[in-house]
Design a protein around this motif. Sequence first.
Motif, PDB file in Angstrom:
ATOM      1  N   ASP A  39       0.852  -1.191   0.000  1.00 37.20           N
ATOM      2  CA  ASP A  39       0.000   0.000   0.000  1.00 37.20           C
ATOM      3  C   ASP A  39       0.890   1.244   0.000  1.00 37.20           C
ATOM      4  O   ASP A  39       1.463   1.606   1.022  1.00 37.20           O
ATOM      5  CB  ASP A  39      -0.887  -0.021   1.260  1.00 37.20           C
ATOM      6  N   PRO A  40       1.027   1.907  -1.149  1.00 39.06           N
ATOM      7  CA  PRO A  40       1.975   3.031  -1.256  1.00 39.06           C
ATOM      8  C   PRO A  40       1.499   4.325  -0.593  1.00 39.06           C
ATOM      9  O   PRO A  40       2.180   5.346  -0.711  1.00 39.06           O
ATOM     10  CB  PRO A  40       2.097   3.253  -2.782  1.00 39.06           C
ATOM     11  N   SER A  41       0.373   4.305   0.115  1.00 36.75           N
ATOM     12  CA  SER A  41      -0.228   5.552   0.608  1.00 36.75           C
ATOM     13  C   SER A  41       0.745   6.422   1.411  1.00 36.75           C
ATOM     14  O   SER A  41       0.753   7.648   1.287  1.00 36.75           O
ATOM     15  CB  SER A  41      -1.442   5.240   1.480  1.00 36.75           C
ATOM     16  N   LEU A  42       1.576   5.773   2.246  1.00 34.38           N
ATOM     17  CA  LEU A  42       2.467   6.554   3.124  1.00 34.38           C
ATOM     18  C   LEU A  42       3.372   7.476   2.320  1.00 34.38           C
ATOM     19  O   LEU A  42       3.672   8.592   2.752  1.00 34.38           O
ATOM     20  CB  LEU A  42       3.287   5.608   4.012  1.00 34.38           C
ATOM     21  N   PHE A  44       2.596   9.026  -0.323  1.00 34.55           N
ATOM     22  CA  PHE A  44       1.802  10.197  -0.688  1.00 34.55           C
ATOM     23  C   PHE A  44       1.647  11.143   0.498  1.00 34.55           C
ATOM     24  O   PHE A  44       1.597  12.362   0.335  1.00 34.55           O
ATOM     25  CB  PHE A  44       0.428   9.763  -1.220  1.00 34.55           C
ATOM     26  N   VAL A  45       1.539  10.571   1.697  1.00 37.46           N
ATOM     27  CA  VAL A  45       1.462  11.411   2.902  1.00 37.46           C
ATOM     28  C   VAL A  45       2.755  12.229   3.045  1.00 37.46           C
ATOM     29  O   VAL A  45       2.727  13.446   3.231  1.00 37.46           O
ATOM     30  CB  VAL A  45       1.256  10.548   4.161  1.00 37.46           C
TER      31      VAL A  45
ATOM     32  N   PHE B   8      -5.232   1.259  -1.132  1.00 36.21           N
ATOM     33  CA  PHE B   8      -4.425   2.400  -1.537  1.00 36.21           C
ATOM     34  C   PHE B   8      -5.320   3.645  -1.634  1.00 36.21           C
ATOM     35  O   PHE B   8      -6.333   3.650  -2.328  1.00 36.21           O
ATOM     36  CB  PHE B   8      -3.790   2.083  -2.899  1.00 36.21           C
ATOM     37  N   SER B  13      -4.653  10.402   1.293  1.00 35.57           N
ATOM     38  CA  SER B  13      -3.335  10.407   1.922  1.00 35.57           C
ATOM     39  C   SER B  13      -2.569  11.672   1.562  1.00 35.57           C
ATOM     40  O   SER B  13      -1.908  12.276   2.406  1.00 35.57           O
ATOM     41  CB  SER B  13      -2.539   9.168   1.519  1.00 35.57           C
TER      42      SER B  13
END
Lengths: 132, 146
Positions: A39-42, A44-45, B8, B13
């Motif tokens: 999950d690549p979300s971090l 983006f944060v 995702f 985010s």
Amino acid sequence: MSIFSSFITGLVFGLGLILSGMANPGKVVSFLDLAGNWDPSLAFVMGGAVTVAFFAFRAAGRRSRSLGESDPGCTLARNRCAADPGQRHVRNRLGGCRLLPRPGAGFTRHRASQGADLFGCNACWNAALQLS
Amino acid sequence: MTIDWMHFTPWTSLAGGALIGTAAAAFILINGRITAISGIVAGVLTPRSGDQGWRLAFIAGLIAAPSLWLTFAPQIEVHVEAGTAALFAAGLLVGIGARYGSGCTSGHGICGVARLSRRSLMATATFMLTGFATVYLLRHVFAGLL
């Protein structure tokens, strides 16, 4: 240092953590699990936060004091240390500097003068920042 | 590597990150300080000449955030895959690491990287890479043993 602005900043920071999903430890671990279901979300944060903060730090670097300067404890002269911990001096927290180099210790500006070894493991470590 | 498209959340985010960045921006511009959570908490636990007020106020704001969120928005999703003992050990390690490395994801990862501090870039790369390695070992190498 303004109590009110600190409270609001903490509140906004916390809301940002929740909105971004980073209040969920499972989501953070999913970012770290490259070999699993990633999950690549971090990323983006971090991207969003660093982009906004980058311009703020540039603006702060041009100022001689912070906006909340009424408090004498918070003029930027003092806070330059916070804005630039590289200026701050140097303390070795564990004493036993033979074993564990601190992150980035080899990059301290004392490096040239003191000839850090491969692991940055000598007195220049004391320069490891006290970012707090 | 497979991407977990189910979970995702690029836009929320990114927006949440921008909010975090805004908080860090306000903090340096108004208070002239780095938004470094571990350092702020550590300062409360090791009291020095009356700079406790703003630290406690910041932490209070942080703790108040979930209540404010839940007033207007849905449930906050929290998944923790660990027992109490593991959480205790992990928390201890995170705490020691954050203090020994002079910062955590907020102080080094966001503020330090944003001001292009080489030490913060180094610290951030270090804790990210060790994080990747730890999760790899725990989930894919020793998963059967634990």
